[in-house]
Design an enzyme around this catalytic site. Structure first.
Site, mmCIF file in Angstrom:
data_model
loop_
_atom_site.group_PDB
_atom_site.id
_atom_site.type_symbol
_atom_site.label_atom_id
_atom_site.label_comp_id
_atom_site.label_asym_id
_atom_site.label_seq_id
_atom_site.Cartn_x
_atom_site.Cartn_y
_atom_site.Cartn_z
ATOM 1 N N GLU A 1 -6.772 -48.212 -32.938
ATOM 2 C CA GLU A 1 -6.305 -48.786 -31.673
ATOM 3 C C GLU A 1 -6.660 -50.252 -31.439
ATOM 4 O OE1 GLU A 1 -7.759 -46.158 -28.596
ATOM 5 O OE2 GLU A 1 -6.300 -44.627 -29.096
ATOM 6 N N GLU B 1 -4.699 -38.667 -32.966
ATOM 7 C CA GLU B 1 -5.406 -38.155 -31.787
ATOM 8 C C GLU B 1 -4.408 -37.638 -30.765
ATOM 9 O OE1 GLU B 1 -8.132 -40.880 -29.827
ATOM 10 O OE2 GLU B 1 -8.864 -41.616 -31.763
HETATM 11 C C1 GBH Z 1 -8.827 -42.991 -27.648
HETATM 12 O O1 GBH Z 1 -8.581 -44.037 -26.794
HETATM 13 C C2 GBH Z 1 -9.975 -43.347 -28.513
HETATM 14 O O2 GBH Z 1 -9.575 -43.563 -29.844
HETATM 15 C C3 GBH Z 1 -11.100 -42.341 -28.471
HETATM 16 O O3 GBH Z 1 -12.253 -42.913 -29.006
HETATM 17 C C4 GBH Z 1 -11.275 -41.866 -27.056
HETATM 18 O O4 GBH Z 1 -12.410 -41.065 -26.897
HETATM 19 C C5 GBH Z 1 -10.048 -41.085 -26.692
HETATM 20 O O5 GBH Z 1 -8.884 -41.822 -26.921
HETATM 21 C C6 GBH Z 1 -10.038 -40.588 -25.255
HETATM 22 O O6 GBH Z 1 -10.029 -41.648 -24.353
HETATM 23 O O7 GBH Z 1 -5.819 -46.994 -19.978
HETATM 24 O O8 GBH Z 1 -5.169 -46.226 -17.791
HETATM 25 O O9 GBH Z 1 -3.748 -47.753 -18.996
HETATM 26 C C7 GBH Z 1 -7.477 -43.876 -25.942
HETATM 27 C C8 GBH Z 1 -7.187 -45.133 -25.176
HETATM 28 C C9 GBH Z 1 -5.960 -44.106 -23.408
HETATM 29 C C10 GBH Z 1 -5.659 -46.410 -23.952
HETATM 30 C C11 GBH Z 1 -4.758 -44.143 -22.533
HETATM 31 C C12 GBH Z 1 -4.443 -46.423 -23.093
HETATM 32 C C13 GBH Z 1 -3.419 -45.517 -21.154
HETATM 33 C C14 GBH Z 1 -3.808 -45.278 -19.763
HETATM 34 N N1 GBH Z 1 -5.951 -45.080 -24.435
HETATM 35 N N2 GBH Z 1 -4.568 -45.479 -22.030
HETATM 36 S S1 GBH Z 1 -4.674 -46.668 -19.076
#
Ligand code: GBH
Length: 448
Positions: free
Chosen positions: A166, A353
Site C-alpha cells: 500500500e 487482504e
Molecule cells: C491495511 O490498510 C493494512 O495493510 C493493514 O496493515 C491493516 O491492518 C489493515 O488494512 C486494516 O486497516 O481511510 O477512511 O479513507 C488498509 C488501509 C483502509 C486505507 C481503507 C484506505 C479507506 C477508508 N486502507 N481506507 S479511509
C-alpha cells in the site's frame, strides 16, 4: 454441497505484518523503526498503545503456525521487519534477524504452508528516516540492498514476494495526513515519497528477475471502488479525481509506465507534482507477475470547494459498517476486479487482504461467535467468485487477518483476526469465522 467452487489451484491464505504481531521490538539486535518511534510519542495512537509486545509472535510463532496447520490454511502472507535484518537500515547485518525468519519459514514449510513475503509493510528503520526517509533516493538503494539479501537468503524457499504494501497509505497517511509514521503533513512530500517507493519497487522487481529465481513477484495496492455522491458534473469529476488519486496514480505508473495525464496536470497546478524522468517510469513499469490488492470498503465522494487540495470530500452514508466505521460494500470488490481486468490487460490478481474489524467478545463458553464476520467474508468471497466467473484472473485470497493485532493508529482497539488474542495472557482463541474459513478452504469453495 459446495455451491460456489473456486479454481483448483486457487490460493487460500491469511495475512499479517511484522510490526502488528511480532513484538520483541528491541530483542536480538533489532534496530528502532519509525513505528517504534511514532508510537512512543503521546497522542499519536489510541491510548498510546504500541507494538512493543503486540501478539508476541516473535516468540510464539511455532504455536501460531500450529494453529494455521490445524485450520488447514495453506498459504501465509507476512512481512519482514527491515530493522531486524539491518538495524541501521543498511550496512551491518544482524544475523539473529535472518535466523528468526529462517526458523519461521522452515516451520511453515515443515507444515506444508507456503510463505508469501512482503518486504515493506511500513516499518522503515529509524536511521533511514533520520536522513529523510523515502524522500531520499539513498533509501531507494538501501531498499534494493535489503531486498537482495532477502532474495539470497530466502529466494529459493519463498514462492511469492510482495515489494510494498500500500504505497498510497505510506505516502498519504504517513506524509500528507500525518496519522501514520513518520507523521508528516505535506502533500508535496507525500507525492515525492510515493514516487520513490514506486521506483524502489521497480528496481527490486528488476533485481529479482536478474537473479533468475523461480517464484513470483508483485506489489500490493490498497484500491477502492470510487462512487460519486450524485450524477452532477462536479461530483462525477470529483470521483474521477479521487480515483486518480487513490488508484490510477499507482496502477498506471506500474502497469502502463506513465502517471495519468489528468492527475499530472492537476498536481502540477497545485504545485505538488514530483520530479521524475522517463528512465524512472521505465523502471517503475518493470513487468510484475501479479497485482496484489487490498479491499475493505468503497469511497463515495463529492465535490467540495473547501477540501484541500483536491476539492473532493468523502460522504458518510448511513449504511451498515464495520467497527472501523467503514461501509460494508461487497459489490465494490467485484466492481474493482472487473475494472482492473478491463483496464489493465487481464492481469493476474491476488487479493492480498480482505477482512473486517468487529467488537468481538469471548462468551461464557469461552467462544467467539463472530457470525457478523462470517457474513462479511461470505459476501466478499461471493463477489470474488462472480468476478472469476466473468473472466477475471483472480489467483488467490488472503484474509486479513490471521490474528487480532496492533491496528496502527487505532492500537489494539480494533480486532481484525479470525483468531482472538487476549493481550494480557497472549492466549489465542479460534473464532467461529476461522472454523468457517477452514471449511471454505477444505471445500475449495462456499457451501450455502
Ligand atoms: C491495511 O490498510 C493494512 O495493510 C493493514 O496493515 C491493516 O491492518 C489493515 O488494512 C486494516 O486497516 O481511510 O477512511 O479513507 C488498509 C488501509 C483502509 C486505507 C481503507 C484506505 C479507506 C477508508 N486502507 N481506507 S479511509
Amino acid at each position: 454441497m459446495v455451491k460456489y467452487k473456486f479454481p483448483d489451484d486457487f490460493i487460500w491464505g491469511v495475512a499479517t505484518s511484522a510490526y502488528q504481531i511480532e513484538g520483541a521490538y528491541n530483542k536480538d539486535g533489532k534496530g528502532e523503526n519509525i513505528w517504534d518511534r511514532f508510537t512512543s510519542i503521546p497522542g499519536n495512537i489510541y491510548k498510546n498503545h504500541n507494538g512493543n509486545v503486540a501478539c508476541d509472535h516473535y516468540h510464539l510463532y511455532q504455536s501460531d503456525i500450529n494453529i494455521l496447520k490445524e485450520l488447514g490454511i495453506k498459504n501465509y502472507r507476512f512481512s519482514i521487519s527491515w530493522a531486524r535484518i539491518f538495524p541501521d537500515g543498511y550496512g551491518k547485518v544482524n544475523q539473529k534477524g535472518i535466523e528468526y525468519y529462517r526458523r519461521l519459514i522452515n516451520a511453515l514449510l515443515d507444515k506444508g504452508i507456503q510463505p508469501a513475503i512482503t518486504l515493506y509493510h511500513w516499518d522503515l528503520p529509524q536511521e533511514l528516516q533520520d536522513i529523510g526517509g523515502w524522500t531520499n533516493k539513498k533509501v531507494v538503494d538501501y531498499f534494493v540492498e535489503y531486498a537482495e539479501l532477502m532474495f539470497k537468503e530466502f529466494g529459493d524457499l519463498v514462492p511469492i514476494w510482495i515489494t510494498h504494501n500500500e504505497p498510497w497509505v505510506v505516502s498519504i497517511l504517513g506524509h500528507a495526513w500525518g496519522v501514520h509514521a513518520p507523521g508528516i503533513k505535506d502533500y508535496k512530500i507525500a507525492l515525492k515519497v510515493a514516487h520513490n517507493i514506486l521506483l524502489s519497487h521497480g528496481k527490486v522487481v528488476k533485481l529479482y528477475r536478474s537473479m533468475s529465481l523461480k517464484g513470483k513477484i508483485g506489489i500490493t495496492l490498497n484500491l477502492s471502488s470510487i462512487h460519486s455522491a450524485t450524477d452532477s458534473e462536479k461530483d462525477l469529476l470529483a470521483a474521477k479525481i479521487y480515483d486518480g488519486f487513490m488508484n490510477r496514480w499507482f496502477l498506471d505508473a506500474i502497469l502502463k509506465g506513465s502517471y495519468p495525464e489528468d492527475m499530472k496536470k492537476l498536481y502540477n497546478e497545485l504545485n505538488i507534482l514530483p520530479q521524475f524522468s522517463d528512465d524512472d517510469m521505465k523502471i517503475i513499469n518493470e513487468r510484475i507477475d501479479f497485482l496484489g490488492i487490498n479491499y475493505y470498503t468503497r469511497s463515495v465522494v463529492k465535490y467540495d470547494e473547501n477540501a484541500y487540495p483536491l476539492k473532493v470530500s468523502m460522504l458518510d452514508l448511513d449504511n451498515p459498517k464495520t467497527d472501523m466505521g467503514w461501509e460494508i460494500y461487497p459489490k465494490g470488490l467485484y466492481e474493482l476486479l472487473i475494472n482492473l481486468h478491463k483496464n489493465y490487460d487481464g492481469i493476474d490478481i491476488l487479493i492480498t487482504e480482505n477482512g473486517a474489524a468487529f467488537n468481538d467478545i469471548v462468551n461464557y463458553k469461552g467462544k467467539v461467535v463472530d457470525d457478523y464476520r462470517i457474513d462479511y467474508l461470505y459476501r466478499h468471497l461471493l463477489e470474488a467468485y462472480r468476478a472469476i466467473c466473468d473472466g477475471v484472473n483472480l489467483k488467490g485470497y488472503y484474509l486479513w487477518s490471521f490474528l487480532d493485532n496492533f491496528e496502527w493508529a487505532e492500537g489494539y482497539s480494533k480486532r481484525f483476526g479470525i483468531v482472538f488474542v487476549d493481550y494480557n495472557t497472549q492466549k489465542r482463541i479460534i473464532k467461529d469465522s476461522a472454523y468457517w474459513y477452514s471449511d471454505v478452504i477444505k471445500n475449495n469453495g462456499i457451501t450455502e
